[in-house]
Design an enzyme around this catalytic site. Structure first.
Site, PDB file in Angstrom:
ATOM      1  N   GLU A   1      22.625  34.830  34.040  1.00  0.00           N
ATOM      2  CA  GLU A   1      21.909  36.000  35.240  1.00  0.00           C
ATOM      3  C   GLU A   1      21.692  35.188  37.388  1.00  0.00           C
ATOM      4  O   GLU A   1      22.032  34.190  37.148  1.00  0.00           O
ATOM      5  CB  GLU A   1      20.626  35.681  34.058  1.00  0.00           C
ATOM      6  CG  GLU A   1      19.432  36.463  34.913  1.00  0.00           C
ATOM      7  CD  GLU A   1      19.008  37.825  35.329  1.00  0.00           C
ATOM      8  OE1 GLU A   1      19.799  38.257  35.988  1.00  0.00           O
ATOM      9  OE2 GLU A   1      18.531  38.481  34.554  1.00  0.00           O
ATOM     10  N   ASP A   2      21.589  36.444  37.283  1.00  0.00           N
ATOM     11  CA  ASP A   2      21.541  35.477  39.027  1.00  0.00           C
ATOM     12  C   ASP A   2      20.751  34.790  39.116  1.00  0.00           C
ATOM     13  O   ASP A   2      20.129  33.767  39.753  1.00  0.00           O
ATOM     14  CB  ASP A   2      21.037  37.064  39.545  1.00  0.00           C
ATOM     15  CG  ASP A   2      21.007  37.926  39.866  1.00  0.00           C
ATOM     16  OD1 ASP A   2      20.588  38.051  38.949  1.00  0.00           O
ATOM     17  OD2 ASP A   2      20.764  39.048  40.075  1.00  0.00           O
TER      18      ASP A   2
ATOM     19  N   ASP B   1      12.851  34.966  37.427  1.00  0.00           N
ATOM     20  CA  ASP B   1      11.138  34.544  38.028  1.00  0.00           C
ATOM     21  C   ASP B   1      10.370  35.113  37.303  1.00  0.00           C
ATOM     22  O   ASP B   1       9.767  33.676  36.520  1.00  0.00           O
ATOM     23  CB  ASP B   1      11.340  36.408  39.082  1.00  0.00           C
ATOM     24  CG  ASP B   1      10.399  35.724  39.762  1.00  0.00           C
ATOM     25  OD1 ASP B   1       9.842  35.133  39.684  1.00  0.00           O
ATOM     26  OD2 ASP B   1       9.326  37.447  40.310  1.00  0.00           O
TER      27      ASP B   1
ATOM     28  N   PHE C   1      10.666  35.942  47.621  1.00  0.00           N
ATOM     29  CA  PHE C   1      12.041  36.751  47.581  1.00  0.00           C
ATOM     30  C   PHE C   1      13.402  36.638  48.622  1.00  0.00           C
ATOM     31  O   PHE C   1      13.124  36.751  49.954  1.00  0.00           O
ATOM     32  CB  PHE C   1      11.456  38.558  48.219  1.00  0.00           C
ATOM     33  CG  PHE C   1      12.800  39.554  47.687  1.00  0.00           C
ATOM     34  CD1 PHE C   1      11.652  39.804  46.113  1.00  0.00           C
ATOM     35  CD2 PHE C   1      12.921  40.165  48.205  1.00  0.00           C
ATOM     36  CE1 PHE C   1      12.846  40.635  45.434  1.00  0.00           C
ATOM     37  CE2 PHE C   1      13.824  41.443  46.862  1.00  0.00           C
ATOM     38  CZ  PHE C   1      14.186  41.190  46.337  1.00  0.00           C
TER      39      PHE C   1
ATOM     40  N   ARG D   1      23.462  42.303  49.416  1.00  0.00           N
ATOM     41  CA  ARG D   1      23.816  41.718  47.905  1.00  0.00           C
ATOM     42  C   ARG D   1      25.636  41.042  48.946  1.00  0.00           C
ATOM     43  O   ARG D   1      26.015  40.184  48.351  1.00  0.00           O
ATOM     44  CB  ARG D   1      24.789  42.456  47.291  1.00  0.00           C
ATOM     45  CG  ARG D   1      23.821  43.253  46.040  1.00  0.00           C
ATOM     46  CD  ARG D   1      24.237  44.749  45.496  1.00  0.00           C
ATOM     47  NE  ARG D   1      23.519  45.197  44.847  1.00  0.00           N
ATOM     48  CZ  ARG D   1      22.122  45.243  43.768  1.00  0.00           C
ATOM     49  NH1 ARG D   1      22.181  43.984  43.623  1.00  0.00           N
ATOM     50  NH2 ARG D   1      21.281  46.074  43.502  1.00  0.00           N
TER      51      ARG D   1
HETATM   52  P1  5GP Z   1      11.843  38.548  35.913  1.00  0.00           P
HETATM   53  O1  5GP Z   1      11.833  39.359  34.585  1.00  0.00           O
HETATM   54  O2  5GP Z   1      12.494  37.538  35.869  1.00  0.00           O
HETATM   55  O3  5GP Z   1      10.715  38.575  36.810  1.00  0.00           O
HETATM   56  O4  5GP Z   1      12.402  39.490  37.320  1.00  0.00           O
HETATM   57  C1  5GP Z   1      14.040  39.336  37.057  1.00  0.00           C
HETATM   58  C2  5GP Z   1      14.452  40.160  37.828  1.00  0.00           C
HETATM   59  O5  5GP Z   1      13.952  40.246  38.972  1.00  0.00           O
HETATM   60  C3  5GP Z   1      16.145  39.863  38.815  1.00  0.00           C
HETATM   61  O6  5GP Z   1      16.717  39.992  37.475  1.00  0.00           O
HETATM   62  C4  5GP Z   1      16.263  40.521  39.857  1.00  0.00           C
HETATM   63  O7  5GP Z   1      16.805  42.088  39.319  1.00  0.00           O
HETATM   64  C5  5GP Z   1      14.876  40.914  40.169  1.00  0.00           C
HETATM   65  N1  5GP Z   1      14.146  39.344  41.069  1.00  0.00           N
HETATM   66  C6  5GP Z   1      13.939  38.604  40.616  1.00  0.00           C
HETATM   67  N2  5GP Z   1      13.475  37.773  42.025  1.00  0.00           N
HETATM   68  C7  5GP Z   1      14.147  38.348  43.151  1.00  0.00           C
HETATM   69  C8  5GP Z   1      14.082  38.008  43.727  1.00  0.00           C
HETATM   70  O8  5GP Z   1      14.008  37.355  44.935  1.00  0.00           O
HETATM   71  N3  5GP Z   1      15.394  38.519  45.204  1.00  0.00           N
HETATM   72  C9  5GP Z   1      15.697  39.776  44.443  1.00  0.00           C
HETATM   73  N4  5GP Z   1      17.153  40.351  45.560  1.00  0.00           N
HETATM   74  N5  5GP Z   1      15.224  40.370  43.026  1.00  0.00           N
HETATM   75  C10 5GP Z   1      14.835  39.839  42.563  1.00  0.00           C
END
Ligand code: 5GP
Length: 174
Positions: free
Chosen positions: A99-100, A103, A151, A164
């Protein structure tokens, strides 16, 4: 860059390179003698995956899945569906999810549950960027950078499908 936004560098490409190499070393050591299935979550993980697999010294299989939330809420609801599913069978495999960014952890948490039901022989998570301040609960086995609750874009991560391609990681200020 032609953005009206003013992204500022948070992590340089050199620091990312170093961290990806460290993660690859750790993964190679832990999966010695195994043939793991690396599952990337699209779209954000494609650059991380491409860099990571080239630094592994174990044979690894690669697949990608695309996940999306139900509805159009801006905040992750936790109700996620697998849009583009798995092509590789997971049963009996050593599965490592790539996973990149994590959050709240809801997206990848859902996916880990989905995979667990398919009985892999082991299941771990590798995340390059970790924003722990909003975390619900998800164990990260291989963690790259812990970053503040801002973000970020670049290195595969987008803002409305932009940025990207950037090699460094940037914070986007409103
Ligand atoms: P989570 O379910 O952990 O809250 O969110 C995960 C997804 O939200 C990540 O896979 C990503 O696609 C997006 N995301 C969360 N934080 C960021 C951020 O700071 N920048 C970007 N570009 N995407 C984010």
């Amino acid at each position: 860059m032609t953005a009206p936004l003013k992204p500022e560098i948070l992590i340089t490409k050199e620091e990312i390179e170093k961290e990806v190499a460290r993660l690859a070393q750790e993964i190679s050591r832990d999966y010695q003698g195994k043939h793991p299935l690396l599952l990337g979550i699209l779209k954000g993980s494609f650059i991380f995956m491409a860099d990571l697999i080239r630094l592994l010294d174990i044979p690894a299989e690669v697949d990608f899945v695309s996940l999306s939330s139900y509805g159009s809420a801006r905040v992750t609801s936790g109700e996620i569906k697998v849009v583009q599913g798995l092509r590789c069978p997971v049963k009996g495999r050593d599965v490592l999810v790539i996973e990149d960014i994590v959050d709240t952890g809801l997206t990848v948490g859902y996916f880990l549950d989905y995979l667990k039901k398919r009985k892999p022989s082991s299941l771990k998570l590798c995340a390059l960027f970790d924003k722990p301040s909003r975390r619900v609960s998800v164990p990260i086995d291989y963690r790259g950078f812990t970053i503040p609750n801002r973000f970020v874009v670049g290195y595969g991560l987008d803002y409305n499908e932009r940025f990207r391609h950037l090699s460094d990681l940037y914070v986007v200020e409103d």
